[in-house]
Structure formats: C-alpha cells, structure tokens
Design a protein around this motif. Structure first.
Motif, PDB file in Angstrom:
ATOM      1  N   HIS A  10       3.936 -16.589 -13.012  1.00 46.89           N
ATOM      2  CA  HIS A  10       4.305 -17.051 -14.344  1.00 46.89           C
ATOM      3  C   HIS A  10       4.745 -15.852 -15.175  1.00 46.89           C
ATOM      4  CE1 HIS A  10       2.062 -20.683 -13.118  1.00 46.89           C
ATOM      5  NE2 HIS A  10       2.778 -21.300 -14.028  1.00 46.89           N
ATOM      6  N   ILE A  11       5.848 -15.998 -15.882  1.00 46.54           N
ATOM      7  CA  ILE A  11       6.336 -14.932 -16.737  1.00 46.54           C
ATOM      8  C   ILE A  11       6.521 -15.476 -18.143  1.00 46.54           C
ATOM      9  CG2 ILE A  11       7.486 -13.813 -14.787  1.00 46.54           C
ATOM     10  CD1 ILE A  11      10.144 -14.837 -15.905  1.00 46.54           C
ATOM     11  N   THR A  12       6.768 -14.578 -19.083  1.00 50.17           N
ATOM     12  CA  THR A  12       6.971 -14.966 -20.479  1.00 50.17           C
ATOM     13  C   THR A  12       8.352 -14.526 -20.926  1.00 50.17           C
ATOM     14  OG1 THR A  12       4.601 -14.743 -20.944  1.00 50.17           O
ATOM     15  CG2 THR A  12       6.097 -14.742 -22.834  1.00 50.17           C
ATOM     16  N   LEU A  13       9.063 -15.429 -21.624  1.00 49.13           N
ATOM     17  CA  LEU A  13      10.404 -15.164 -22.117  1.00 49.13           C
ATOM     18  C   LEU A  13      10.438 -15.349 -23.629  1.00 49.13           C
ATOM     19  CD1 LEU A  13      12.395 -17.212 -19.457  1.00 49.13           C
ATOM     20  CD2 LEU A  13      11.960 -14.758 -19.442  1.00 49.13           C
ATOM     21  N   ASN A  14      11.383 -14.677 -24.274  1.00 52.09           N
ATOM     22  CA  ASN A  14      11.543 -14.797 -25.718  1.00 52.09           C
ATOM     23  C   ASN A  14      12.655 -15.783 -26.047  1.00 52.09           C
ATOM     24  OD1 ASN A  14       9.562 -12.829 -26.378  1.00 52.09           O
ATOM     25  ND2 ASN A  14      11.043 -11.201 -25.904  1.00 52.09           N
ATOM     26  N   ALA A  15      12.434 -16.611 -27.055  1.00 53.08           N
ATOM     27  CA  ALA A  15      13.456 -17.536 -27.511  1.00 53.08           C
ATOM     28  C   ALA A  15      14.606 -16.768 -28.148  1.00 53.08           C
ATOM     29  CB  ALA A  15      12.867 -18.524 -28.518  1.00 53.08           C
ATOM     30  N   LEU A  16      15.813 -17.283 -28.003  1.00 52.61           N
ATOM     31  CA  LEU A  16      16.986 -16.589 -28.522  1.00 52.61           C
ATOM     32  C   LEU A  16      16.974 -16.497 -30.042  1.00 52.61           C
ATOM     33  CD1 LEU A  16      19.858 -18.031 -26.280  1.00 52.61           C
ATOM     34  CD2 LEU A  16      18.684 -15.828 -26.067  1.00 52.61           C
ATOM     35  N   ASP A  17      16.346 -17.480 -30.709  1.00 48.92           N
ATOM     36  CA  ASP A  17      16.345 -17.486 -32.176  1.00 48.92           C
ATOM     37  C   ASP A  17      15.206 -16.666 -32.771  1.00 48.92           C
ATOM     38  OD1 ASP A  17      14.150 -19.054 -31.659  1.00 48.92           O
ATOM     39  OD2 ASP A  17      14.953 -20.881 -32.581  1.00 48.92           O
ATOM     40  N   GLY A  18      14.419 -16.001 -31.913  1.00 47.30           N
ATOM     41  CA  GLY A  18      13.331 -15.168 -32.400  1.00 47.30           C
ATOM     42  C   GLY A  18      12.123 -15.923 -32.883  1.00 47.30           C
ATOM     43  N   SER A  19      12.060 -17.236 -32.591  1.00 47.82           N
ATOM     44  CA  SER A  19      10.971 -18.063 -33.117  1.00 47.82           C
ATOM     45  C   SER A  19       9.685 -17.952 -32.320  1.00 47.82           C
ATOM     46  CB  SER A  19      11.416 -19.526 -33.164  1.00 47.82           C
ATOM     47  OG  SER A  19      11.753 -19.985 -31.864  1.00 47.82           O
ATOM     48  N   GLY A  20       9.713 -17.288 -31.189  1.00 53.36           N
ATOM     49  CA  GLY A  20       8.504 -17.165 -30.389  1.00 53.36           C
ATOM     50  C   GLY A  20       8.825 -16.933 -28.930  1.00 53.36           C
ATOM     51  N   SER A  21       7.819 -17.086 -28.098  1.00 52.78           N
ATOM     52  CA  SER A  21       7.974 -16.882 -26.665  1.00 52.78           C
ATOM     53  C   SER A  21       7.415 -18.076 -25.911  1.00 52.78           C
ATOM     54  CB  SER A  21       7.281 -15.593 -26.217  1.00 52.78           C
ATOM     55  OG  SER A  21       5.894 -15.635 -26.512  1.00 52.78           O
ATOM     56  N   PHE A  22       7.847 -18.221 -24.668  1.00 51.95           N
ATOM     57  CA  PHE A  22       7.400 -19.358 -23.863  1.00 51.95           C
ATOM     58  C   PHE A  22       7.218 -18.920 -22.418  1.00 51.95           C
ATOM     59  CE2 PHE A  22      11.991 -19.344 -24.180  1.00 51.95           C
ATOM     60  CZ  PHE A  22      12.448 -19.558 -22.886  1.00 51.95           C
ATOM     61  N   ALA A  23       6.379 -19.679 -21.732  1.00 48.88           N
ATOM     62  CA  ALA A  23       6.068 -19.364 -20.334  1.00 48.88           C
ATOM     63  C   ALA A  23       7.075 -20.024 -19.410  1.00 48.88           C
ATOM     64  CB  ALA A  23       4.656 -19.837 -19.998  1.00 48.88           C
ATOM     65  N   ALA A  24       7.199 -19.462 -18.218  1.00 42.18           N
ATOM     66  CA  ALA A  24       8.074 -20.042 -17.197  1.00 42.18           C
ATOM     67  C   ALA A  24       7.495 -19.718 -15.824  1.00 42.18           C
ATOM     68  CB  ALA A  24       9.492 -19.498 -17.310  1.00 42.18           C
ATOM     69  N   TYR A  25       7.644 -20.652 -14.923  1.00 35.42           N
ATOM     70  CA  TYR A  25       7.212 -20.478 -13.531  1.00 35.42           C
ATOM     71  C   TYR A  25       8.381 -19.904 -12.755  1.00 35.42           C
ATOM     72  CZ  TYR A  25       5.668 -21.881  -8.804  1.00 35.42           C
ATOM     73  OH  TYR A  25       5.307 -21.908  -7.481  1.00 35.42           O
ATOM     74  N   LEU A  26       8.146 -18.797 -12.049  1.00 29.58           N
ATOM     75  CA  LEU A  26       9.188 -18.124 -11.285  1.00 29.58           C
ATOM     76  C   LEU A  26       8.848 -18.184  -9.799  1.00 29.58           C
ATOM     77  CD1 LEU A  26      11.737 -16.245 -11.231  1.00 29.58           C
ATOM     78  CD2 LEU A  26      10.127 -14.317 -11.319  1.00 29.58           C
ATOM     79  N   ALA A  27       9.762 -18.744  -9.000  1.00 30.95           N
ATOM     80  CA  ALA A  27       9.585 -18.824  -7.544  1.00 30.95           C
ATOM     81  C   ALA A  27      10.688 -18.004  -6.883  1.00 30.95           C
ATOM     82  CB  ALA A  27       9.643 -20.275  -7.069  1.00 30.95           C
ATOM     83  N   LEU A  28      10.305 -17.121  -5.967  1.00 32.43           N
ATOM     84  CA  LEU A  28      11.245 -16.244  -5.286  1.00 32.43           C
ATOM     85  C   LEU A  28      11.445 -16.685  -3.845  1.00 32.43           C
ATOM     86  CD1 LEU A  28       9.986 -12.763  -6.532  1.00 32.43           C
ATOM     87  CD2 LEU A  28      11.843 -14.152  -7.464  1.00 32.43           C
ATOM     88  N   PRO A  29      12.664 -16.529  -3.316  1.00 29.41           N
ATOM     89  CA  PRO A  29      12.926 -16.906  -1.922  1.00 29.41           C
ATOM     90  C   PRO A  29      12.266 -15.929  -0.959  1.00 29.41           C
ATOM     91  CG  PRO A  29      14.851 -15.857  -2.870  1.00 29.41           C
ATOM     92  CD  PRO A  29      13.863 -16.025  -3.990  1.00 29.41           C
ATOM     93  N   PRO A  30      12.130 -16.315   0.303  1.00 33.09           N
ATOM     94  CA  PRO A  30      11.495 -15.414   1.287  1.00 33.09           C
ATOM     95  C   PRO A  30      12.164 -14.054   1.364  1.00 33.09           C
ATOM     96  CG  PRO A  30      11.702 -17.620   2.187  1.00 33.09           C
ATOM     97  CD  PRO A  30      12.438 -17.631   0.886  1.00 33.09           C
ATOM     98  N   SER A  31      13.483 -14.003   1.160  1.00 31.56           N
ATOM     99  CA  SER A  31      14.191 -12.728   1.214  1.00 31.56           C
ATOM    100  C   SER A  31      13.907 -11.857  -0.002  1.00 31.56           C
ATOM    101  CB  SER A  31      15.701 -12.977   1.300  1.00 31.56           C
ATOM    102  OG  SER A  31      16.176 -13.585   0.107  1.00 31.56           O
ATOM    103  N   GLY A  32      13.383 -12.471  -1.070  1.00 22.58           N
ATOM    104  CA  GLY A  32      13.105 -11.741  -2.296  1.00 22.58           C
ATOM    105  C   GLY A  32      14.262 -11.665  -3.260  1.00 22.58           C
ATOM    106  N   HIS A  33      15.422 -12.191  -2.879  1.00 24.30           N
ATOM    107  CA  HIS A  33      16.583 -12.124  -3.770  1.00 24.30           C
ATOM    108  C   HIS A  33      17.521 -13.279  -3.474  1.00 24.30           C
ATOM    109  CE1 HIS A  33      19.142 -10.672  -0.469  1.00 24.30           C
ATOM    110  NE2 HIS A  33      18.087  -9.979  -0.100  1.00 24.30           N
TER     111      HIS A  33
END
Length: 410
Positions: A5-28
């Motif tokens: 899980h990572i955290t991203l910032n909203a484009l309008d500067g109103s706050g931040s939100f979480a996101a689930y990140l899944a990577l492929p077996p190759s890593g890219h």
C-alpha cells in the motif's frame, strides 16, 4: 508477484489517499490504474489487481472514496449494497477522475513502470474509465458495465487513446435505451470498441458474484488484454515459450522444467478424456506419473499451423506415435496394441505474462480408437488414419462417410 500500500497526493492539494500497488513477477511493466466498484478497494479489487499484475502490469488501485471515508472495504450483503449506494450517490466524479490522473502521473514516475499507463474500471470504475479516456492522458481505457456513461456521451469527441467498453445486455443500471445511445454514439469511432454481452447482467465478470458468467468474463478479459497489449505491451514471445514447454514435455521429459514454464497455479485439460490437473500439486503429479513419462518413445509432433493472439496460441498439428506403452492421458486402461496412430490435434494454450496459464487440448478420440482396433468403424460416421492424411493432402477423398453424397451429383 509483490504488493504493498502506498500513499499519493491529490492534484488539488486537498489531501492524500491510499492505493494498493501490485507488481508483476518481472518487477516492471506498463502501468494500469484500476478504478474500483462501489464497494471500495476490497478483496475483489485486489484480486483483479493481482491478476493483471500476473499478466505483466504494474497495477495501482486508488481509494476513490477517501474524501467520504478512507479505507472502505465492503462485501456484497444487502447492508453492504445500501452502504455502497450511499457512497456512490455522494461521490464527486470530477474529483475521482482527477485522482485517476494523479495515479497515472505517479505510475509513470515509478521505476517499475515502463512509461505508458492505462485505466481499467468496473461499475463506478467503468464510467470513470470512460471519463478518463475523455479527460486524462491515459494511453488506453477499458470499462466494464459502467453506470451512467450515456449521460456523458457529449464528451466522446474528446476521447484520446484506445477505448474499450464491456456492456451487459441485461444490466438494469444500463437499460436498453442507454445501451443503444452508447453503442450508436461510439460506433465507427477510431480506436474504440464497444461489446455487448448477451443474456448477462451487471457484474458478470466478478468471480464468485451472483451474476458471474464465466464465458462472457473470459471473452471480455481476452479483449481487455488485447487492448492493453496493443497500446502498451508487454509482448512476450509466446511461440518460444510454448516450444520450450513442449521440449521439456516430449524431448528432455523433465517435469520440474515443464512446470517452471507455467504460472504458480496452472491447469491442463485434455478435453476428450478429461485428463490433466488443476493447480501446481495436481498438475505436477499428473505430469510426473501419467504424462511426461507415459508417451511412447517415437512420439512426434508435426506442426501444421499456428495462430498467435493477445493471450494465447492455437496450434494445429499431427500427433503421431506407435502404441507401445499404456498412454494414461489418452488411452487410460488400454494395454499397448503396437498399432500406429496419427491424429490431428489442436492445442489452445493460454498465457499470463510470460508463463503458460492453461492448455485445452482437443483431438478425435473415435479416430484413435479406430486406429488401435478398439472401435469398428463399419456403419459409424468415424474415420481412422485417413483424417491425418487428409489434413496433409486436401485432395484426399471427401464425403466418403456420406452414403447420399452420390445423390447430389448434378
């Protein structure tokens, strides 16, 4: 695959939100922003993300309800539906699309992402995928049973990149008049595909759901992956992967090496005899004791044609052997007859990323039984080795099994 899980910032500067990140077996790989259903970033959405990561994509699933209540994960009970609809009614679409743009920007900046990034969405996310095609710099957008797309068709002219929409014919959230408007408006647009799936309902692609329809889900997934691969890749060499797999099966006869060419949980189904295995444990057992070491020494595969698609290979070939040992997977329980067998065989081999996912293998079992002397073809519409010979030489006689063929002569 790995996830976090990572955290991203909203484009309008109103706050931040979480996101689930899944990577492929190759890593890219190329990036995909996965836009959620109305039930939040729940186990279903994470499973979809993991699936697309296995296909070779860096997948980011943002919490789009963060402005209302962060971390929403709902199930599919009646109470969950009521809560989900409440969140949906209070959702700001414009801000949601802006969050998707923030995710696209973040993906393209990550070292794991190859640069291009698209959007995939379901239900609420299905409409957001359409809006992302119109309002963001997504390279490709794919939407499943989006709700309310007909209300935003005036934006279709701004759609950029490739757009694919999957619509359920019986979806009450997209009634016939809405469906007709979507289809007619988008018909003929370059790089745009709209598919209507007959007889299915909303959420037909949600595995385990009340409306899950596997045939339609498989077709839709094939089309989705084709769109992503056409625009962004990746492009594994399916021919080389399949040939290496066959080499381990029939030449080196190495079970561990054979399994290493496949995903973690593959399956094989020999359709006429229903032999094979589902999952690593069962398939390893099948290969070890009933397939790899159970084929006659003179077994040969003669390629006839090969068709390569976005996710699979279809091989047409001749399968030839002398029945000098019991062949568990094709002729279980039948003692060696010493007979020569040559049969046309079709292999449909599905891949996920750069690994084999499953094999569907077809052949004419009646022809095999005729050739080993276990089935008398007299009076039956079946043939023996002639089927193989006619595959190689189309000038071999046709219609020999049709007694009334002579009656249609001019």
């Amino acid at each position: 695959m790995t996830s976090q899980h990572i955290t991203l910032n909203a484009l309008d500067g109103s706050g931040s939100f979480a996101a689930y990140l899944a990577l492929p077996p190759s890593g890219h790989g190329p990036g995909i922003v996965l836009a959620q259903e109305i039930f939040g970033v729940n186990a279903t959405m994470r499973q979809v993300a993991d699936l697309y990561a296995e296909e070779g994509y860096v997948v980011l699933v943002p919490d789009l309800f963060w402005r209302q209540q962060p971390g929403i994960e709902l199930g599919y009970t009646e109470a969950d539906f009521q809560r989900a609809f409440g969140l949906y009614q209070g959702f700001d679409e414009a801000k949601g699309v802006a969050d998707i743009q923030a995710c696209l920007d973040a993906l393209r900046q990550r070292p794991e992402c190859s640069g291009q990034a698209g959007v995939l969405g379901f239900c609420l996310g299905g409409k957001l995928a359409y809006l992302a095609a119109c309002r963001t710099n997504a390279d490709v957008a794919v939407g499943y049973y989006g709700v309310g797309i007909e209300k935003a068709l005036d934006e279709a002219a701004q759609a950029k990149g490739r757009l694919v929409l999957h619509i359920a014919e019986n979806d009450a959230f997209c009634p016939p008049e809405a469906r007709a408007a979507i289809v007619s408006t988008l018909a003929g647009r370059a790089h745009t595909e709209v598919y209507v799936y007959p007889g299915v309902d909303h959420a037909f692609a949600r595995v385990g759901g009340d409306h899950f329809h596997k045939p339609s889900a498989l077709m839709a997934h094939e089309r989705s992956i084709a769109a992503f691969k056409t625009v962004m890749g990746p492009h594994p060499d399916f021919s080389a992967l399949w040939e290496k797999h066959c080499e381990h099966e029939f030449a080196t006869r190495d079970v561990a090496a054979t399994m290493a060419t496949m995903v973690a949980q593959p399956y094989v189904n020999h359709i006429p005899t229903m032999t094979g295995g589902v999952g690593h444990t069962m398939l390893s057992r099948f290969y070890q004791h009933h397939f790899v070491n159970s084929n006659p020494p003179d077994t040969t595969l003669v390629p006839i044609s090969r068709t390569i698609g976005a996710t699979q290979i279809v091989d047409e070939l001749l399968f030839c052997f002398t029945h000098t040992c019991e062949i568990d997977w094709m002729l279980p329980g039948i003692a060696p007859t010493g007979k020569r067998v040559e049969i046309p065989l079709v292999a449909i081999v599905k891949f996920r990323g750069d690994k084999l996912y499953h094999e569907h293998i077809y052949w004419d079992q009646a022809s095999v039984l005729v050739q080993i002397g276990k089935l008398d073809p007299a009076g039956l519409p079946v043939a023996g080795i002639e089927t193989a010979r006619k595959l190689l030489d189309e000038h071999q006689p046709s219609n020999t099994l049709m007694a009334n063929w002579a009656n249609s002569a001019p």
